[in-house]
Design a protein around this motif. Sequence first.
Motif, PDB file in Angstrom:
ATOM      1  N   MET A   1       0.850  -1.089   0.041  1.00  0.00           N
ATOM      2  CA  MET A   1      -0.007  -0.067   0.068  1.00  0.00           C
ATOM      3  C   MET A   1       0.920   1.217  -0.038  1.00  0.00           C
ATOM      4  O   MET A   1       0.573   2.269  -0.587  1.00  0.00           O
ATOM      5  CB  MET A   1      -0.923   0.111   1.216  1.00  0.00           C
ATOM      6  CG  MET A   1      -2.225  -0.768   1.063  1.00  0.00           C
ATOM      7  SD  MET A   1      -3.436  -0.249   2.366  1.00  0.00           S
ATOM      8  CE  MET A   1      -2.867  -1.206   3.637  1.00  0.00           C
TER       9      MET A   1
ATOM     10  N   PRO B   1       2.113   3.681  -4.668  1.00  0.00           N
ATOM     11  CA  PRO B   1       1.777   4.888  -5.544  1.00  0.00           C
ATOM     12  C   PRO B   1       2.885   5.621  -5.966  1.00  0.00           C
ATOM     13  O   PRO B   1       2.669   6.194  -7.051  1.00  0.00           O
ATOM     14  CB  PRO B   1       1.006   5.870  -4.213  1.00  0.00           C
ATOM     15  CG  PRO B   1       0.714   4.969  -3.139  1.00  0.00           C
ATOM     16  CD  PRO B   1       1.577   3.757  -3.288  1.00  0.00           C
TER      17      PRO B   1
ATOM     18  N   LEU C   1      -3.008  12.836  -9.419  1.00  0.00           N
ATOM     19  CA  LEU C   1      -2.087  12.651  -8.217  1.00  0.00           C
ATOM     20  C   LEU C   1      -1.004  13.571  -8.048  1.00  0.00           C
ATOM     21  O   LEU C   1      -0.397  13.536  -9.417  1.00  0.00           O
ATOM     22  CB  LEU C   1      -1.925  11.113  -8.087  1.00  0.00           C
ATOM     23  CG  LEU C   1      -3.004  10.239  -7.554  1.00  0.00           C
ATOM     24  CD1 LEU C   1      -2.565   8.795  -7.272  1.00  0.00           C
ATOM     25  CD2 LEU C   1      -3.619  10.720  -6.335  1.00  0.00           C
TER      26      LEU C   1
ATOM     27  N   PHE D   1       0.507  15.298  -0.669  1.00  0.00           N
ATOM     28  CA  PHE D   1       0.126  14.007  -0.960  1.00  0.00           C
ATOM     29  C   PHE D   1       0.457  13.242   0.038  1.00  0.00           C
ATOM     30  O   PHE D   1      -0.221  12.235   0.556  1.00  0.00           O
ATOM     31  CB  PHE D   1       0.743  13.796  -2.370  1.00  0.00           C
ATOM     32  CG  PHE D   1       0.241  12.097  -2.612  1.00  0.00           C
ATOM     33  CD1 PHE D   1      -0.892  11.767  -2.947  1.00  0.00           C
ATOM     34  CD2 PHE D   1       1.499  11.540  -2.347  1.00  0.00           C
ATOM     35  CE1 PHE D   1      -0.907  10.483  -3.361  1.00  0.00           C
ATOM     36  CE2 PHE D   1       1.268   9.968  -2.516  1.00  0.00           C
ATOM     37  CZ  PHE D   1       0.023   9.514  -3.137  1.00  0.00           C
TER      38      PHE D   1
ATOM     39  N   GLN E   1      -1.516  13.326   3.318  1.00  0.00           N
ATOM     40  CA  GLN E   1      -2.914  13.199   2.943  1.00  0.00           C
ATOM     41  C   GLN E   1      -2.946  11.399   2.672  1.00  0.00           C
ATOM     42  O   GLN E   1      -3.928  10.776   3.356  1.00  0.00           O
ATOM     43  CB  GLN E   1      -3.526  13.601   1.791  1.00  0.00           C
ATOM     44  CG  GLN E   1      -3.950  15.052   1.827  1.00  0.00           C
ATOM     45  CD  GLN E   1      -4.442  15.640   0.651  1.00  0.00           C
ATOM     46  OE1 GLN E   1      -4.967  15.096  -0.196  1.00  0.00           O
ATOM     47  NE2 GLN E   1      -4.239  17.049   0.439  1.00  0.00           N
ATOM     48  N   PHE E   2      -2.132  10.897   1.799  1.00  0.00           N
ATOM     49  CA  PHE E   2      -2.186   9.670   1.584  1.00  0.00           C
ATOM     50  C   PHE E   2      -1.833   8.652   2.819  1.00  0.00           C
ATOM     51  O   PHE E   2      -2.460   7.539   3.113  1.00  0.00           O
ATOM     52  CB  PHE E   2      -1.298   8.978   0.590  1.00  0.00           C
ATOM     53  CG  PHE E   2      -1.486   7.814   0.023  1.00  0.00           C
ATOM     54  CD1 PHE E   2      -2.462   7.442  -0.652  1.00  0.00           C
ATOM     55  CD2 PHE E   2      -0.337   6.771   0.475  1.00  0.00           C
ATOM     56  CE1 PHE E   2      -2.665   6.021  -1.087  1.00  0.00           C
ATOM     57  CE2 PHE E   2      -0.462   5.591  -0.224  1.00  0.00           C
ATOM     58  CZ  PHE E   2      -1.928   5.133  -0.828  1.00  0.00           C
TER      59      PHE E   2
ATOM     60  N   HIS F   1      -5.039   8.461   4.674  1.00  0.00           N
ATOM     61  CA  HIS F   1      -5.964   7.634   4.275  1.00  0.00           C
ATOM     62  C   HIS F   1      -5.333   6.090   4.682  1.00  0.00           C
ATOM     63  O   HIS F   1      -6.375   5.232   4.931  1.00  0.00           O
ATOM     64  CB  HIS F   1      -5.887   7.827   2.505  1.00  0.00           C
ATOM     65  CG  HIS F   1      -6.256   6.430   1.806  1.00  0.00           C
ATOM     66  ND1 HIS F   1      -7.556   5.980   1.836  1.00  0.00           N
ATOM     67  CD2 HIS F   1      -5.390   5.649   1.491  1.00  0.00           C
ATOM     68  CE1 HIS F   1      -7.577   4.981   1.127  1.00  0.00           C
ATOM     69  NE2 HIS F   1      -6.196   4.673   0.844  1.00  0.00           N
ATOM     70  N   THR F   2      -4.078   5.878   4.066  1.00  0.00           N
ATOM     71  CA  THR F   2      -3.503   4.484   4.473  1.00  0.00           C
ATOM     72  C   THR F   2      -3.837   3.963   6.032  1.00  0.00           C
ATOM     73  O   THR F   2      -4.419   2.946   6.316  1.00  0.00           O
ATOM     74  CB  THR F   2      -2.070   4.407   4.342  1.00  0.00           C
ATOM     75  OG1 THR F   2      -2.276   4.878   2.796  1.00  0.00           O
ATOM     76  CG2 THR F   2      -1.693   2.916   4.205  1.00  0.00           C
TER      77      THR F   2
ATOM     78  N   ARG G   1      -6.177   4.989   8.180  1.00  0.00           N
ATOM     79  CA  ARG G   1      -7.515   4.797   8.350  1.00  0.00           C
ATOM     80  C   ARG G   1      -8.102   3.322   7.692  1.00  0.00           C
ATOM     81  O   ARG G   1      -8.701   2.678   8.271  1.00  0.00           O
ATOM     82  CB  ARG G   1      -8.530   5.801   7.873  1.00  0.00           C
ATOM     83  CG  ARG G   1      -8.932   6.885   9.098  1.00  0.00           C
ATOM     84  CD  ARG G   1     -10.022   7.808   8.296  1.00  0.00           C
ATOM     85  NE  ARG G   1      -9.282   8.759   7.687  1.00  0.00           N
ATOM     86  CZ  ARG G   1      -9.464   9.195   6.446  1.00  0.00           C
ATOM     87  NH1 ARG G   1     -10.779   9.041   5.819  1.00  0.00           N
ATOM     88  NH2 ARG G   1      -8.691   9.937   5.491  1.00  0.00           N
ATOM     89  N   LEU G   2      -7.627   3.415   6.534  1.00  0.00           N
ATOM     90  CA  LEU G   2      -8.018   2.116   5.690  1.00  0.00           C
ATOM     91  C   LEU G   2      -7.571   0.844   6.470  1.00  0.00           C
ATOM     92  O   LEU G   2      -8.263   0.033   6.634  1.00  0.00           O
ATOM     93  CB  LEU G   2      -7.293   1.980   4.276  1.00  0.00           C
ATOM     94  CG  LEU G   2      -7.909   1.235   3.341  1.00  0.00           C
ATOM     95  CD1 LEU G   2      -9.486   1.028   3.233  1.00  0.00           C
ATOM     96  CD2 LEU G   2      -7.126   0.974   2.082  1.00  0.00           C
TER      97      LEU G   2
END
Lengths: 224, 224
Positions: free
Chosen positions: B178, B182, B195, B201, B204-205, B208-209, B211-212
């Motif tokens: 993961m 990117p 992107l 970035f 932010q990413f 996201h990662t 949380r996911l």
Amino acid sequence: MTEKSTRHSSRRRKPGRPPDSGEQDARTLLIQAAAPLFAERGVAATSLRAVALRAGVTPAMVAYYFQDKAGLFEAVVRTGLTRVLTAMRELVDSDSDAEFVPRLIRTYLGVLSADPWIPQILIREVVSRDTPLRRMFQEEFAAKAVELIAPRIQLEISAGRLRRDLEPRFVLLSVVGMCLFPFVAQPVLGPLLNLHLDGDFGEQFADHTARLLLAGVRVPGDDS
Amino acid sequence: MTEKSTRHSSRRRKPGRPPDSGEQDARTLLIQAAAPLFAERGVAATSLRAVALRAGVTPAMVAYYFQDKAGLFEAVVRTGLTRVLTAMRELVDSDSDAEFVPRLIRTYLGVLSADPWIPQILIREVVSRDTPLRRMFQEEFAAKAVELIAPRIQLEISAGRLRRDLEPRFVLLSVVGMCLFPFVAQPVLGPLLNLHLDGDFGEQFADHTARLLLAGVRVPGDDS
DNA sequence: TGTACATCAGTGAACGCGCGTTCACTGATGTAC
DNA sequence: TGTACATCAGTGAACGCGCGTTCACTGATGTAC
């Protein structure tokens, strides 16, 4: 595209058009030989002589059928992408009571496990580089794949089975990364973690990925 | 390792030992020039002439400082791995009230965003290939990284914050995939998904990662 | 049905370019006396 | 303090190898008459 036995013929052929044996033609043999070599060593580090030797054919055949090295590489990539896309189509056409996301991941990892050179080449030579192949990949694969899958995902969201607070672009990156990485990391992490891509690794890892993706690693109920 | 400006000097140098200006030496310049080139085009497709030109130095300097091309590549990889490991050490040495997993991911993605050639080279040229660098990577990086991080993860598990029913090896594969993907996919998926690796970035990413990874994509409460 | 011939699938030797690497050399710097 | 010299950082021309590609050629096959 019925690729079965890679004939490693070392016996010398006579010049001239060969008798029409039931064997595969040089075109197919070259693609079959090139795919794993490109995946293992990279395109730049793989010589056409090496490919031709493995295919039991003359290097000149690359020019004959594919014009040049780039042409051969494109043919290899197309072969791989076609396989993945075919599997995706079969998935969305079939109907099943099982949950969609696990079925998707299972299908995806299934094709890739059958031909590990597909993810390896995609990551190392297509996706990471800004070449003419990029457009081909985007238009003839990525776009079509999204077209096939996106509606089904939307359906899951409308049905209230998937969270709405996640950035879809990021989720896409995460899922594809999770699926592709093991194939690329296999040479280093394989011995370290005792992983084998063949056998039922594909199925086991697909189950893991689906579960992780759906529920995460945190113990349920803890919302800190 | 204070790498700031890549001097693209095109003015001809006189032969002989140059006057000791405050400028960086050829060794450092070569590493700085080689890193992004190796990442973009791959090692095999990058010529030492191209590297030397970018460094404003003679190709013969590669032999002088690194013995050969492989030596230069190893130096590049060591530079990258050192940066990552240093950040990891700082992470575990610092103490914070914030949850560990998000901090780990944030730190990791932070270093990689600062030098995107690190993940690009790792995926395309180290992790995917069975070379002598593999041992170096395993022994001098992977082993030490696990040694640093594993105890902290164990602590999270003992505290009941992480699920026990997941295969740790698979989780490792998923998380690293993961995080790295990117950077590799940027050239293709970047324009497609709009992107940009630079700027925020990374942050932010990382959010996201985390949380996911922690909570998954499924709507909480649905346990079908 | 036989035959002439265009085509098709392939050979293998050769070519030239660009690559990694080598080597003889150079001149500024640091150091010992 | 001056000086001789070893060392250090670097040059640039050259070498040979292996690569992708080209080309003249070959003999089996399919087809038209």
